[in-house]
Scaffold this active site. Structure first.
Site, short mmCIF file in Angstrom:
data_model
loop_
_atom_site.label_atom_id
_atom_site.label_comp_id
_atom_site.label_asym_id
_atom_site.label_seq_id
_atom_site.Cartn_x
_atom_site.Cartn_y
_atom_site.Cartn_z
N LYS A 173 4.37 -46.93 9.01
CA LYS A 173 4.74 -48.27 8.42
C LYS A 173 6.00 -48.99 8.94
CE LYS A 173 6.23 -47.09 3.87
NZ LYS A 173 6.08 -46.46 2.91
N ARG A 193 6.70 -46.29 -9.88
CA ARG A 193 5.93 -47.32 -8.93
C ARG A 193 4.51 -46.81 -9.48
NH1 ARG A 193 6.89 -47.72 -2.31
NH2 ARG A 193 4.96 -46.03 -2.66
#
Ligand SMILES: *Cc1c(COP(=O)(O)O)cnc(C)c1O
Length: 360
Positions: A37, A132
């Site tokens: 990514k 997260r």
């Protein structure tokens, strides 16, 4: 003379970083997923990862995974962001594994997989402190019971993420907790754990120092391979290359100007009220690079005598008064990139992408 504003990638350095990380992890029985990514999954760089010995790929975006499939990459692909409920069909179609934390999504994945006559593998994310994604450790057993009988998915293991939201460092304690949870699942539910995925680049330090709990057998590495840095631990990894990427920006204006703007100060182009210190007349250059290309805080001039004064959407203004060389219109100024710099520059269609090094 310049060839325009461009991002130059040295594929040899990427390949060599990948190979070094793969070797170090293999010694400890740890598989390395190459995370794509950070560079918009550009296929030239993906190939360099694979040539360096990476066997599995991972990305947070389905768009990147679909592109890689369409470009002919057949390696195992792991979706690193927990899937969107609206996207489960693509997830099953194009990725082999996804990380998950929501029963509704897992059920939808199972249903999509059944209708596509496939089996989709899942890793359950456990939150060991970074806050997260992931289920809290006390809820793992209940979640395991709920997914145990689902057809269409195959549970392959547990994973955790660190150093992202909370900046939490991987440690023998928090990864040890993951390993202990795995043992409890195996003992009480008789479900084998094949994969224990122990984080990203920040976990490499534990591998190097031989402090990683035995059962951890996968890491997902982006930043380390690409930049040789480990932002969470605030270090340059000494055995890796740090300059595989170079951002080159073309100079479009060179002038001597005052250091304080002239007239009444309102707001700048982004609505902020700028402040200036009077340092007299300075030599400045404008570069063909701006905030719509790159996160300005994520680029660092290679020439330490040059400093960034500021940027608007399309212009980067640098102070070249102390520059060690004479800078003229049409010249190039080079920048190192940090992870946010690389992430953004890779996405900009205004920045040409150039690859150097051996293509195999
Ligand atoms: C981006 C990401 C990684 C890679 O992190 P690096 O610090 O770049 O190595 C690993 N795991 C997950 C879940 C990610 O989203």
């Amino acid at each position: 003379m310049s060839d325009g504003t461009r991002l130059v990638t040295d594929l040899d350095k990427i390949r060599s970083n990948a190979a070094k990380i793969v070797a170090k992890c293999r010694d400890k029985g740890i598989e390395v997923l190459g995370v794509t990514k950070g560079f918009n999954a550009m296929p030239e760089i993906v190939s360099a990862l694979l040539e360096g010995g990476i066997q599995g790929l991972a990305d947070s975006r389905m768009e990147n995974i679909i592109d890689l499939r369409n470009q002919g990459f057949t390696e195992s692909m792991t979706l690193l962001r927990i899937p969107q409920l609206s996207d489960v069909e693509n997830v099953v179609k194009y990725s082999d594994v996804s990380v998950n934390s929501e029963i509704a999504v897992i059920q939808a994945l199972a249903e999509a997989a059944r209708s596509l006559h496939k089996v989709h593998k899942i890793i359950l994310m456990v939150d060991v402190g970074d806050l997260r994604e992931g289920i809290m450790s006390e809820n793992v057993m209940e979640m395991m019971r709920r997914i145990a009988g689902l057809e269409g998915i195959r549970f392959i293991g547990l994973g955790t993420n660190m150093g992202c939201f909370g900046g939490i460092l991987p440690s023998p304690e928090n990864l040890g907790l993951l390993a202990r949870i795995a043992e409890v699942v195996e003992d009480r539910l008789d479900i084998p754990i094949e994969v224990l995925s122990g984080g990203g680049t920040s976990t490499l330090l534990l591998v190097e120092e031989d402090k990683i709990p035995r059962r951890i057998n996968q890491v997902r590495i982006g930043e380390g391979i690409l930049l040789g840095t480990d932002t969470t631990n605030n270090r340059k990894i000494p055995w890796l290359d740090h300059d595989a990427f170079l951002l080159e920006a073309e100079v479009i204006e060179v002038k001597a100007k005052p250091s304080v703007p002239i007239g009444e100060i309102g707001r700048d182009a982004f609505g902020n009220t700028p402040q200036f210190i009077d340092e007299g007349i300075r030599n400045r250059a404008i570069l063909a690079l701006g905030k719509q290309d790159v996160v300005i805080e994520g680029i660092i001039p290679v020439d330490e005598t040059i400093s960034i004064l500021g940027a608007s959407s399309d212009h980067l203004i640098v102070d070249i008064t102390n520059s060690s060389r004479k800078i003229e219109v049409g010249d190039v100024v080079g920048f190192q990139v940090t992870y946010p710099g690389l992430l953004s520059a890779s996405q900009s269609r205004y920045i040409k992408k150039i690859f150097k090094g051996r293509t195999l």
